[in-house]
Design a protein around this motif. Structure first.
Motif, PDB file in Angstrom:
ATOM      1  N   HIS A   1     -12.318 -43.249 -27.179  1.00  0.00           N
ATOM      2  CA  HIS A   1     -13.333 -42.076 -27.291  1.00  0.00           C
ATOM      3  C   HIS A   1     -14.498 -42.170 -28.224  1.00  0.00           C
ATOM      4  CE1 HIS A   1     -10.587 -39.884 -24.484  1.00  0.00           C
ATOM      5  NE2 HIS A   1      -9.528 -40.289 -25.299  1.00  0.00           N
ATOM      6  N   ILE A   2     -14.848 -43.661 -28.451  1.00  0.00           N
ATOM      7  CA  ILE A   2     -15.917 -43.860 -29.227  1.00  0.00           C
ATOM      8  C   ILE A   2     -17.136 -43.997 -28.581  1.00  0.00           C
ATOM      9  CG2 ILE A   2     -16.467 -45.684 -30.916  1.00  0.00           C
ATOM     10  CD1 ILE A   2     -13.335 -46.252 -31.287  1.00  0.00           C
ATOM     11  N   GLU A   3     -18.241 -43.067 -29.136  1.00  0.00           N
ATOM     12  CA  GLU A   3     -19.339 -43.381 -28.370  1.00  0.00           C
ATOM     13  C   GLU A   3     -20.484 -43.967 -29.309  1.00  0.00           C
ATOM     14  OE1 GLU A   3     -23.179 -40.386 -27.233  1.00  0.00           O
ATOM     15  OE2 GLU A   3     -21.167 -39.600 -27.699  1.00  0.00           O
TER      16      GLU A   3
ATOM     17  N   TYR B   1     -24.572 -45.043 -30.072  1.00  0.00           N
ATOM     18  CA  TYR B   1     -25.884 -44.298 -29.799  1.00  0.00           C
ATOM     19  C   TYR B   1     -27.015 -44.964 -30.667  1.00  0.00           C
ATOM     20  CZ  TYR B   1     -25.179 -41.320 -33.643  1.00  0.00           C
ATOM     21  OH  TYR B   1     -24.723 -40.994 -34.957  1.00  0.00           O
TER      22      TYR B   1
ATOM     23  N   ASP C   1     -30.125 -44.121 -33.056  1.00  0.00           N
ATOM     24  CA  ASP C   1     -30.847 -43.074 -33.908  1.00  0.00           C
ATOM     25  C   ASP C   1     -31.832 -43.844 -34.783  1.00  0.00           C
ATOM     26  OD1 ASP C   1     -31.791 -40.889 -35.135  1.00  0.00           O
ATOM     27  OD2 ASP C   1     -29.890 -40.857 -36.443  1.00  0.00           O
TER      28      ASP C   1
ATOM     29  N   GLY D   1     -25.199 -46.088 -34.122  1.00  0.00           N
ATOM     30  CA  GLY D   1     -24.479 -45.384 -34.861  1.00  0.00           C
ATOM     31  C   GLY D   1     -23.262 -45.149 -33.732  1.00  0.00           C
ATOM     32  N   TYR D   2     -22.337 -43.980 -34.262  1.00  0.00           N
ATOM     33  CA  TYR D   2     -21.107 -43.915 -33.354  1.00  0.00           C
ATOM     34  C   TYR D   2     -20.602 -42.600 -33.878  1.00  0.00           C
ATOM     35  CZ  TYR D   2     -18.231 -44.717 -37.569  1.00  0.00           C
ATOM     36  OH  TYR D   2     -17.528 -44.555 -38.684  1.00  0.00           O
ATOM     37  N   ARG D   3     -19.928 -41.999 -32.783  1.00  0.00           N
ATOM     38  CA  ARG D   3     -18.871 -40.887 -32.838  1.00  0.00           C
ATOM     39  C   ARG D   3     -17.532 -40.945 -32.330  1.00  0.00           C
ATOM     40  NH1 ARG D   3     -23.560 -39.227 -29.890  1.00  0.00           N
ATOM     41  NH2 ARG D   3     -25.196 -38.198 -31.228  1.00  0.00           N
ATOM     42  N   ALA D   4     -16.661 -40.643 -33.277  1.00  0.00           N
ATOM     43  CA  ALA D   4     -15.404 -41.180 -32.946  1.00  0.00           C
ATOM     44  C   ALA D   4     -14.618 -40.399 -33.575  1.00  0.00           C
ATOM     45  CB  ALA D   4     -15.110 -42.676 -33.418  1.00  0.00           C
TER      46      ALA D   4
ATOM     47  N   SER E   1     -11.131 -39.497 -35.824  1.00  0.00           N
ATOM     48  CA  SER E   1     -10.884 -40.002 -37.125  1.00  0.00           C
ATOM     49  C   SER E   1      -9.848 -41.070 -36.901  1.00  0.00           C
ATOM     50  CB  SER E   1     -10.156 -39.060 -38.121  1.00  0.00           C
ATOM     51  OG  SER E   1      -9.993 -39.516 -39.088  1.00  0.00           O
TER      52      SER E   1
ATOM     53  N   THR F   1     -26.311 -32.478 -26.217  1.00  0.00           N
ATOM     54  CA  THR F   1     -25.149 -32.918 -25.315  1.00  0.00           C
ATOM     55  C   THR F   1     -25.976 -32.840 -23.927  1.00  0.00           C
ATOM     56  OG1 THR F   1     -24.746 -30.429 -25.124  1.00  0.00           O
ATOM     57  CG2 THR F   1     -23.117 -32.188 -26.452  1.00  0.00           C
TER      58      THR F   1
END
Length: 101
Positions: free
Chosen positions: A14-16, A18, A20, A25-28, A30, A67
């Motif tokens: 579940h690591i995205e 992207y 910027d 960058g990433y969203r993940a 914790s 989103t």
């Protein structure tokens, strides 16, 4: 590990990734982005950035940010047991999921 394998592994965790302003960058969740995964991202950084730039060239539809509307999502044909999903409006990579779902 190939870049494609890495992207599948990141999706499994579940690591995205992207872009910027040209920066990766990433969203993940914790703790999901381990030092091994960071090292693999570094090893494939140029290819990942190129893929993300290519995906975003289709024109950015600002109403998709931050989103995307799930009704606009498109699935690619299954490959290697995974289905790749992108936004049909802005081209943003959404993620991978098992083909058996």
């Amino acid at each position: 590990m190939t870049a494609e394998d890495l992207l599948v592994t990141l999706a499994d965790h579940h690591i995205e990734l992207y872009l910027d302003a040209g920066q990766l960058g990433y969203r993940a969740p914790s703790g999901a982005l381990t030092s091994d995964l960071r090292r693999e991202i570094g090893a494939h950084r140029a290819e990942i950035i190129q893929r993300l730039e290519t995906q975003n060239r289709g024109g950015v539809n600002e109403r998709c940010r931050p989103t995307c509307d799930p009704d606009a999502w498109r699935d690619d044909a299954p490959q290697r047991g995974r289905i790749r999903t992108t936004c049909g409006q802005c081209g943003r990579f959404i993620g991978y999921r098992p083909a058996s779902q």
